[in-house]
Every structure is written in C-alpha cells, then in structure tokens.
Design an enzyme around this catalytic site. Structure first.
Site, PDB file in Angstrom:
ATOM      1  N   HIS A  98       1.111  -1.084   0.122  1.00 12.82           N
ATOM      2  CA  HIS A  98       0.016   0.073   0.382  1.00 12.82           C
ATOM      3  C   HIS A  98       0.727   1.609   0.115  1.00 12.82           C
ATOM      4  O   HIS A  98       1.743   1.414   0.661  1.00 12.82           O
ATOM      5  CB  HIS A  98      -1.200   0.178   1.310  1.00 12.82           C
ATOM      6  CG  HIS A  98      -2.665   1.065   1.023  1.00 12.82           C
ATOM      7  ND1 HIS A  98      -1.878   2.382   0.998  1.00 12.82           N
ATOM      8  CD2 HIS A  98      -3.410   0.943   1.331  1.00 12.82           C
ATOM      9  CE1 HIS A  98      -3.372   2.446   1.043  1.00 12.82           C
ATOM     10  NE2 HIS A  98      -3.910   1.988   0.599  1.00 12.82           N
ATOM     11  N   ASP A 130      -7.390  -5.313   0.075  1.00 12.51           N
ATOM     12  CA  ASP A 130      -8.033  -6.045  -1.473  1.00 12.51           C
ATOM     13  C   ASP A 130      -7.983  -7.468  -1.516  1.00 12.51           C
ATOM     14  O   ASP A 130      -8.367  -8.687  -2.367  1.00 12.51           O
ATOM     15  CB  ASP A 130      -7.936  -5.014  -2.241  1.00 12.51           C
ATOM     16  CG  ASP A 130      -8.371  -3.883  -3.250  1.00 12.51           C
ATOM     17  OD1 ASP A 130      -9.675  -3.752  -2.847  1.00 12.51           O
ATOM     18  OD2 ASP A 130      -7.796  -3.283  -2.973  1.00 12.51           O
TER      19      ASP A 130
HETATM   20  N1  ACO Z   1       4.597  -7.028  -5.378  1.00 11.38           N
HETATM   21  C1  ACO Z   1       5.798  -7.242  -4.694  1.00 11.38           C
HETATM   22  N2  ACO Z   1       6.074  -6.239  -4.888  1.00 11.38           N
HETATM   23  C2  ACO Z   1       6.481  -5.363  -4.230  1.00 11.38           C
HETATM   24  C3  ACO Z   1       4.508  -4.881  -3.976  1.00 11.38           C
HETATM   25  C4  ACO Z   1       3.895  -5.872  -4.592  1.00 11.38           C
HETATM   26  N3  ACO Z   1       2.866  -6.182  -4.607  1.00 11.38           N
HETATM   27  N4  ACO Z   1       4.048  -3.184  -4.319  1.00 11.38           N
HETATM   28  C5  ACO Z   1       5.412  -3.553  -3.597  1.00 11.38           C
HETATM   29  N5  ACO Z   1       6.741  -4.106  -4.252  1.00 11.38           N
HETATM   30  C6  ACO Z   1       7.942  -3.803  -4.480  1.00 11.38           C
HETATM   31  C7  ACO Z   1       8.480  -2.869  -5.503  1.00 11.38           C
HETATM   32  O1  ACO Z   1       8.569  -3.811  -6.267  1.00 11.38           O
HETATM   33  C8  ACO Z   1       9.455  -2.271  -4.231  1.00 11.38           C
HETATM   34  O2  ACO Z   1      10.796  -2.850  -4.696  1.00 11.38           O
HETATM   35  P1  ACO Z   1      12.454  -2.334  -4.274  1.00 11.38           P
HETATM   36  O3  ACO Z   1      12.080  -0.975  -3.758  1.00 11.38           O
HETATM   37  O4  ACO Z   1      12.747  -3.094  -4.256  1.00 11.38           O
HETATM   38  O5  ACO Z   1      12.167  -1.111  -5.938  1.00 11.38           O
HETATM   39  C9  ACO Z   1       8.484  -1.655  -3.502  1.00 11.38           C
HETATM   40  O6  ACO Z   1       8.020  -2.990  -2.954  1.00 11.38           O
HETATM   41  C10 ACO Z   1       8.145  -0.169  -3.216  1.00 11.38           C
HETATM   42  O7  ACO Z   1       7.250  -0.461  -4.462  1.00 11.38           O
HETATM   43  P2  ACO Z   1       6.511   1.093  -4.853  1.00 11.38           P
HETATM   44  O8  ACO Z   1       5.858   0.894  -5.995  1.00 11.38           O
HETATM   45  O9  ACO Z   1       7.465   2.061  -4.057  1.00 11.38           O
HETATM   46  O10 ACO Z   1       5.567   0.704  -3.887  1.00 11.38           O
HETATM   47  P3  ACO Z   1       4.213   2.387  -3.949  1.00 11.38           P
HETATM   48  O11 ACO Z   1       3.748   2.724  -2.405  1.00 11.38           O
HETATM   49  O12 ACO Z   1       4.420   2.878  -4.815  1.00 11.38           O
HETATM   50  O13 ACO Z   1       3.071   1.488  -4.058  1.00 11.38           O
HETATM   51  C11 ACO Z   1       0.868   0.181  -4.766  1.00 11.38           C
HETATM   52  C12 ACO Z   1       1.734   1.016  -3.778  1.00 11.38           C
HETATM   53  C13 ACO Z   1       0.511   0.536  -6.084  1.00 11.38           C
HETATM   54  C14 ACO Z   1      -0.681  -0.995  -3.846  1.00 11.38           C
HETATM   55  C15 ACO Z   1       1.931  -1.827  -4.833  1.00 11.38           C
HETATM   56  O14 ACO Z   1       1.882  -2.111  -3.487  1.00 11.38           O
HETATM   57  C16 ACO Z   1       1.276  -2.748  -5.966  1.00 11.38           C
HETATM   58  O15 ACO Z   1       1.872  -2.656  -6.858  1.00 11.38           O
HETATM   59  N6  ACO Z   1       0.392  -3.629  -5.463  1.00 11.38           N
HETATM   60  C17 ACO Z   1      -0.818  -4.449  -5.635  1.00 11.38           C
HETATM   61  C18 ACO Z   1      -1.672  -3.936  -6.112  1.00 11.38           C
HETATM   62  C19 ACO Z   1      -3.145  -3.939  -5.090  1.00 11.38           C
HETATM   63  O16 ACO Z   1      -2.594  -4.529  -3.730  1.00 11.38           O
HETATM   64  N7  ACO Z   1      -3.739  -2.510  -5.010  1.00 11.38           N
HETATM   65  C20 ACO Z   1      -4.078  -2.187  -4.184  1.00 11.38           C
HETATM   66  C21 ACO Z   1      -4.025  -1.131  -2.984  1.00 11.38           C
HETATM   67  S1  ACO Z   1      -5.231  -1.027  -1.662  1.00 11.38           S
HETATM   68  C22 ACO Z   1      -6.506   0.403  -2.531  1.00 11.38           C
HETATM   69  O17 ACO Z   1      -6.410   0.746  -3.755  1.00 11.38           O
HETATM   70  C23 ACO Z   1      -7.720  -0.281  -2.361  1.00 11.38           C
END
Ligand code: ACO
Length: 432
Positions: free
Chosen positions: A308, A366
C-alpha cells in the site's frame, strides 16, 4: 490548521526562504512552500505527490506506520462493527454522527432519490452487451449531469447537498443495472423497505417473478464492505475528484472522473486482480514458483492485494475484511474453498518472506474482499464497481469540503521540464 511557530529555512546560494511550518490535529507537520518560488525561484519536485499535502481536510486521518484509519476521528474498526453504512455516509458528509431523527431523515431522503430518470434506461441500451460494468458506470454517472441539471449549481449549498444525496442514492441503482444489462436480465427497481446494502443485493440478484429473500449475514457483510471502502483520504481517485472539482466542473462529472481513476489495477481494480492472480496460480504447489516470479523484477509480476502506498505496517481494514470473509464462507457453508485456501497459504508464505518483510508489504483490504464478493455471487467484473459505490460517499464528501473551502483555487501542479530546449521550426522538405 495552525502555525506551529516553527520555520523551515531553505538556502539556495545567495537566496534563502523562511517557510512557515503548519500543524494539523494529528499527523506530521507540513512545510508551507507556497512562497518558495517567489523567494528563491525554485519549485519542489514530488512525482506522484507522495510527500505533498495537497489540501487540508477534516474527513479522514491515516497513520500508515501505525495502521490507523479514522473517519472524522472515529476508528474504522468501531465504525465497521457498530455503525451502518448510512451512518458512516452521514458522518463523512456532515462531520458528526447523526442522532436518530437526523438519521431517519437522511435515510428517507436517500431512499427517495434511488430511482433513475426513466430515460436513463434507454441510455444503457447504447452500451455493448459485453461492456465492462465500470465503463457503463463511468459513462452513466457522467451523464447524470444532463438529467439532473437543476442540482449542479455548485455555488449554492442546497444544490450541492441535493447533488450529494442524488449521487449516493443513485450509484447502487446504476451499478446493479450495469450488471443486469450485461446479462440481459430485467432491471430491478429499488425497494424503500430495505437498507442501502439490502437494496443493492436485491437490485443485483432479485428476479421480477419471485420474492427476494435477504440473507442478514450477507447484507451485514455487504454493509461492512461499503463502510471499509467509504473513504481513504487523498488517494488517486479522490485526488482526481478534487482536481476535476477545482475547475468548477459539476459533481457528477467529478465522480465520473474518480470512477475512471479507480478502475486501474494499482487502485480499485486490485481485488479483481487478486482473484485473477489466484486463479492463475491454480494450486498451492505452484506458490513457490509464483513468489519467485514476483521477486524477479524483470517479470513485471506483483503480488496483488499486497502493499500500500500509505500503510507500511498493516492495513486496518484487512483484518476486519478477513473476519468478515470467514463469517460469509461459514454462512454459505463453504468449508473448503480452494481460492481461500490458496489465499491463506500465499499470505502465510508472503508475510514471512524476507522480500516482503523488508519492503513492509502486507495484505491490503483487497486481498480478502475479492474472496468474499465471489462467495456472495458477485462476478469479478463487478468488484471495482462495488468499490466505486462505496467510495462515492467519500468522493462527494471530499468534493463538498473542497468547494466549501474559503480561497479554494484550481489545482495546477508544476513540472520539471526535461524536453528539448527552444529550437527553430524546420520545413518538412528540409528534415532528414
Ligand atoms: N508485489 C511485489 N513487490 C511489490 C509490491 C507487490 N504487490 N508492491 C510493492 N512492491 C515492491 C516494489 O517493487 C518496490 O521494490 P524495490 O524497493 O526493490 O524497488 C517496493 O516494494 C516499493 O514499491 P512501490 O511501488 O514504491 O510502492 P508504492 O507505495 O508506490 O505502491 C502499490 C503501492 C501500488 C499499492 C503497490 O504495492 C502494488 O502495486 N500493490 C499491488 C496492487 C494492489 O494490491 N493495489 C491495491 C492498493 S489498496 C487500494 O487501492 C484500495
């Protein structure tokens, strides 16, 4: 908002700016950079606005590190356990929980706006039968401004309230009809003897020739899902609604913009993506291979329902959702649901895996909501639609708060230009 008495000083060569630091009721202070460009000639750079407060708000507070979510000060767990969705909607819109009289009036008013203009029925026929219900929702909500033109004078408080009531009341009807249209089923009209959640279930699943029996456990679960998704501070879709609204656009157009932003798999499309992911994993034995792919950045695969932007410890909504998931499955007599088993196993492995622990990636709301909705008979394509139904209360409350803010201005972010410097036009015959 108050001056904290502190000042942040930024020095840039000869120039410097003393910037006021502002305090809210909860959460970190913010540096007010509004005078920074005038005093130093530079802007700030914050792609994705992750470190920028775009507005003041009294509606929702989140502490992502501690896993806290408050609506108007009330913890989400208390609201999910003790309140109805209509109480939460009233709270978000008006700032306080209603007393019995105010509640009854609010519920009655909402019920009296659930019907759609009959011409909107024709509007549905313009969509292809296989249209995604989010496309139908987005288009039809935008079109409401052409049907309810009398309520879009945004400078008038009564008109703003009328639009808010209309949109909260009508969105479940549009959502359920979008579903029924894609199936070729008869549209079911709203029933005023039912609660908001019960009425939504009835419009989704009733058939005109039979009495629809409400299952109270499922109705309560639906009400809870609506509460858990009602608002979430300045997320992508809410910021979209505020940005669209800052131009003076009508509220129906703004909510339609919010629906479009919610549709993406990184936001509201995540619970749909979770189920698709579980289906593609197929069996517990395939989890290690899948996790290996998630860790391999070149694969582009993410563990959907994990992580998140704000919660870096746990998502307080996920815990309530997990409990609701078990209630629903037990009510429906689903003992061995392969998808749930797979989800539990995946969660167990992921929360103990160094990759996820190091990056503070935990299940979000979710991760479980998709399993509950599937068990309740809601098709995957309707998951994000349902999220939009719930979030409409938050969007319209945030829109109203923004319009009513003294000195409200059009939203207009800046950029760091990295394109070509100025150059002269070359006629096409001279270009190589
Ligand atoms: N699976 C694997 N790796 C992940 C995930 C994931 N779901 N989420 C983040 N990471 C990793 C990234 O690759 C990154 O790794 P790094 O530091 O080695 O480059 C690190 O964790 C940080 O990730 P960011 O993309 O910077 O995190 P951000 O806060 O921008 O993203 C997000 C948040 C978009 C929700 C992301 O976690 C994601 O895509 N999750 C899956 C989709 C999801 O479940 N969305 C629902 C959100 S809740 C809602 O909208 C109600």
């Amino acid at each position: 908002m108050s001056e904290s008495g502190k000042t942040a000083t930024i020095s840039l060569g000869e120039k410097s700016a003393a910037l006021p630091v502002l305090s809210g009721t909860l959460g970190p202070d913010v540096v007010d950079i509004r005078k920074l460009p005038a005093q130093t000639g530079v802007f700030t750079f914050d792609p994705g606005y992750g470190e920028t407060a775009s507005c003041t708000s009294k509606i929702t507070f989140i502490d992502g590190e501690k896993g806290i979510l408050l609506h108007r000060g009330y913890p989400i767990a208390q609201l999910a356990e003790k309140a109805t969705f209509m109480e939460v909607a009233y709270l978000l819109l008006n700032g306080e929980l209603p007393d019995q009289k105010a509640y009854d009036t609010f519920v009655t008013d909402i019920k009296h706006h659930t019907l759609l203009h009959e011409q909107i029925r024709n509007f549905f026929n313009g969509f292809r039968r296989d249209a995604h219900p989010m496309a139908i929702l987005c288009g039809t909500v935008g079109a409401l401004s052409s049907f309810y033109h009398d309520g879009i004078d945004i400078s008038n408080a009564a008109s703003r309230n009328l639009s808010a009531m209309r949109i909260i009341a009508k969105i479940p009807t549009i959502a359920a009809w979008a579903y029924r249209y894609t199936r070729g089923d008869a549209f079911i009209y709203p029933r005023n003897d039912l609660s908001y959640a019960e009425n939504f279930l009835s419009m989704m699943f009733a058939v005109p020739s039979e009495q629809y029996k409400i299952n109270p456990v499922l109705a309560r679960a639906m009400d809870r899902i609506l509460i858990l998704h009602a608002d979430h501070e300045q997320n992508a879709s809410t910021s979209t609604v505020r940005l669209a609204g800052s131009t003076g656009a009508n509220p129906f157009a703004c909510i339609s913009a919010g629906i479009a932003a919610l549709w993406g798999p990184a936001h509201g499309g995540a619970n749909e993506a979770v189920l698709k992911m579980l289906a593609s994993i197929g069996h517990k034995d395939n989890i290690p291979d899948f996790i290996a792919k998630v860790k391999d950045k070149s694969s582009g695969v993410r563990l959907m329902g994990f992580g998140h932007r704000v919660y870096k410890n746990f998502d307080p909504r996920a815990k309530i959702m997990q409990a609701t998931c078990h209630e629903v499955l037990s009510e429906l007599g689903i003992k061995d649901d392969p998808l749930l088993d797979l989800a539990i196993e995946l969660e167990k492995i992921a929360i103990s895996d160094e990759y996820f622990v190091k990056r503070s990636l935990y299940p979000n709301v979710d991760f479980y909501s998709g399993i509950i909705l599937k068990a309740m008979g809601i098709p995957t394509s309707m998951f994000t639609v349902l999220f939009a139904v719930a979030r409409t209360t938050g969007w319209i409350s945030q829109w109203k708060e923004m319009i009513e803010e003294p000195g409200q201005r059009i939203g207009r972010p800046r950029q760091l230009y990295v394109g070509s410097p100025e150059r002269d036009f070359t006629p096409i015959s001279e270009r190589s």
